[in-house]
Design a protein around this motif. Structure first.
Motif, PDB file in Angstrom:
ATOM      1  N   ARG A 189       0.839  10.614  15.928  1.00 41.78           N
ATOM      2  CA  ARG A 189       1.481  11.359  14.795  1.00 41.78           C
ATOM      3  C   ARG A 189       2.220  12.631  15.252  1.00 41.78           C
ATOM      4  O   ARG A 189       3.181  12.865  14.271  1.00 41.78           O
ATOM      5  N   HIS A 190       1.777  13.238  16.040  1.00 42.44           N
ATOM      6  CA  HIS A 190       2.784  14.647  16.148  1.00 42.44           C
ATOM      7  C   HIS A 190       4.107  14.035  16.558  1.00 42.44           C
ATOM      8  O   HIS A 190       5.026  14.960  16.357  1.00 42.44           O
ATOM      9  N   ALA A 191       3.912  12.927  16.895  1.00 44.32           N
ATOM     10  CA  ALA A 191       5.641  12.536  17.157  1.00 44.32           C
ATOM     11  C   ALA A 191       6.513  11.784  16.258  1.00 44.32           C
ATOM     12  O   ALA A 191       7.679  11.477  16.313  1.00 44.32           O
ATOM     13  N   HIS A 192       5.577  11.616  15.053  1.00 40.36           N
ATOM     14  CA  HIS A 192       6.395  10.784  13.800  1.00 40.36           C
ATOM     15  C   HIS A 192       7.560  11.653  13.283  1.00 40.36           C
ATOM     16  O   HIS A 192       8.364  10.940  12.734  1.00 40.36           O
ATOM     17  N   PRO A 193       7.405  13.027  12.858  1.00 42.09           N
ATOM     18  CA  PRO A 193       8.338  13.572  12.334  1.00 42.09           C
ATOM     19  C   PRO A 193       9.756  13.465  13.134  1.00 42.09           C
ATOM     20  O   PRO A 193      10.730  13.232  12.530  1.00 42.09           O
ATOM     21  N   ALA A 194       9.686  13.454  14.459  1.00 38.18           N
ATOM     22  CA  ALA A 194      10.863  13.313  15.175  1.00 38.18           C
ATOM     23  C   ALA A 194      11.494  11.916  15.119  1.00 38.18           C
ATOM     24  O   ALA A 194      12.481  11.800  15.155  1.00 38.18           O
TER      25      ALA A 194
END
Length: 411
Positions: free
Chosen positions: A242-247
């Motif tokens: 999920r930490h990659a989802h905004p990018a």
């Protein structure tokens, strides 16, 4: 804490005995479908083959998190579904309303308690594991018809053996899934013993030798509202951390504008860098925890698919990853964990997003959640009749036996 003040687990227990409203039960059905789809998608994974001798429901407890598509709560920085649903379905209760209410209470406990952990705790501990035992205990206690005293005991017993260290991120291993299976077993046993009269520590969170004292520098307050916090949980549209989802989300918008080319910079919050700054992933799981790989997929192919994280794709996107850099942006870090955000920038444009697709501020609707489930189950080789059965078991059935039967066949 004064001598007469209620402890945090006592406060939590009094909160959990409330009636669960029908709207929250209906919301829980979507999360059940999401979890079943994650399990079905992982049924042919390497870990599934290693667990061939386990009962299907026990194997399912391992599989819900494998593909990194499971639901997530931002403030608590954890995945409630993989803990709550195998707990809710492990025993023989068949009334779906009872199971859904138990799941809502489990989500409440794991989220509310997980959200009290601070940055120091998350720096070393896997919140889905340390808070997960509380969530499993609350789910199982609800199924057992626990009163407030039994909830206190179950939470205290489960919390007294809380653990789950992040070292497993630094080595290739299966411990992340083991954490989930372990807290399901521990929470269920804690609840079973509690309703039999076995007692646990009443101040397991806030006591001088409790979990907060041992693992946090500045624990956050326990926040309990009038409703149920399952409504705060995000659905994940893409198979990456999920930490990659905004990018990913920002990159997709920049690509729609025609500006995602050449050198690309990702600016995001500190934990996203800590967990996902991985320019040269060497495995499927490393690719799922790589900001560079996630944005390279978007730049070269568009919307990420599960196949884009497989070994052939990891190898073929090396050149695209090489033109992507990452850095921390303090403004995003300041908003975290309440909001996950990122800026993706190229020479000709940039896009900033504070909340990402699937968050309550930008929700996936029912149709999108069903479409996600369909795609996951197809990826796992589930037949069309099997997909229809998963939808019916989650969204329409009045008996939880339908979900257990589905797991027996497809997990």
């Amino acid at each position: 804490m004064s001598a007469n003040a209620a402890t945090l687990t006592e406060t939590m227990a009094a909160h959990l005995v409330r009636t669960v409203d029908p709207a929250s039960q209906q919301r829980a059905r979507l999360h059940l479908l999401d979890w079943l789809a994650c399990v079905g998608a992982a049924r042919q994974s390497p870990i599934a083959r290693k667990l061939a001798g386990e009962r299907p429901i026990e194997r399912a407890a391992w599989l819900g998190n494998v593909l990194e598509m499971d639901d997530v709560h931002r403030g608590a920085i954890l995945h409630p579904g993989p803990v709550v649903w195998p707990t809710a379905l492990m025993d023989a209760t068949t009334d779906m309303a009872t199971v859904l209410s138990a799941a809502v209470r489990g989500y409440e406990a794991v989220i509310a308690i997980g959200a009290t952990f601070d940055a120091r705790h998350y720096g070393f501990y896997h919140n889905s594991a340390t808070a997960g035992g509380f969530g499993a205990a609350a789910t199982a206690a609800s199924l057992a018809g626990a009163d407030a005293e039994a909830y206190v005991a179950a939470l205290g017993l489960a919390g007294s053996v809380a653990g789950g260290l992040w070292q497993m991120r630094r080595e290739p291993n299966d411990a992340k899934q083991w954490h989930i299976a372990h807290v399901v077993d521990t929470g269920r046993r804690a609840a079973r013993l509690a309703v039999q009269g076995v007692t646990g520590p009443r101040a397991m969170l806030d006591g001088p030798l409790g979990l907060h004292a041992a693992t946090c520098e500045t624990p956050r307050p326990l926040v309990l509202g009038e409703g149920w916090r399952i409504g705060e949980v995000s659905f994940k549209p893409w198979g990456a951390c999920r930490h990659a989802h905004p990018a990913i989300d920002a990159a997709l918008e920049l690509k729609r504008q025609g500006h995602l080319h050449g050198a690309i910079e990702i600016a995001t919050y500190a934990d996203a860098i800590t967990f996902c700054d991985r320019p040269a992933p060497a495995s499927v799981i490393e690719a799922k925890f790589s900001l560079q790989h996630a944005v390279a997929i978007v730049a070269e192919r568009g919307m990420p698919e599960l196949a884009d994280f497989e070994p052939d794709s990891v190898a073929s996107l090396a050149a695209a990853r090489a033109r992507i850099s990452v850095r921390e942006d303090g403004e995003f870090t300041a908003r975290y964990p309440a909001h996950f955000g990122a800026t993706v920038r190229s020479a000709s444009g940039e896009v900033t997003l504070i909340d990402t697709l699937g968050d309550p501020e930008r929700p996936m609707d029912r149709a999108a959640i069903i479409a996600k489930a369909h795609a996951l189950l197809a990826w796992g080789g589930v037949s069309e009749p099997g997909i229809d059965a998963a939808l019916a078991a989650s969204l329409d059935s009045d008996s939880s036996q339908a979900a257990r039967d589905w797991i027996e066949v497809w997990a």
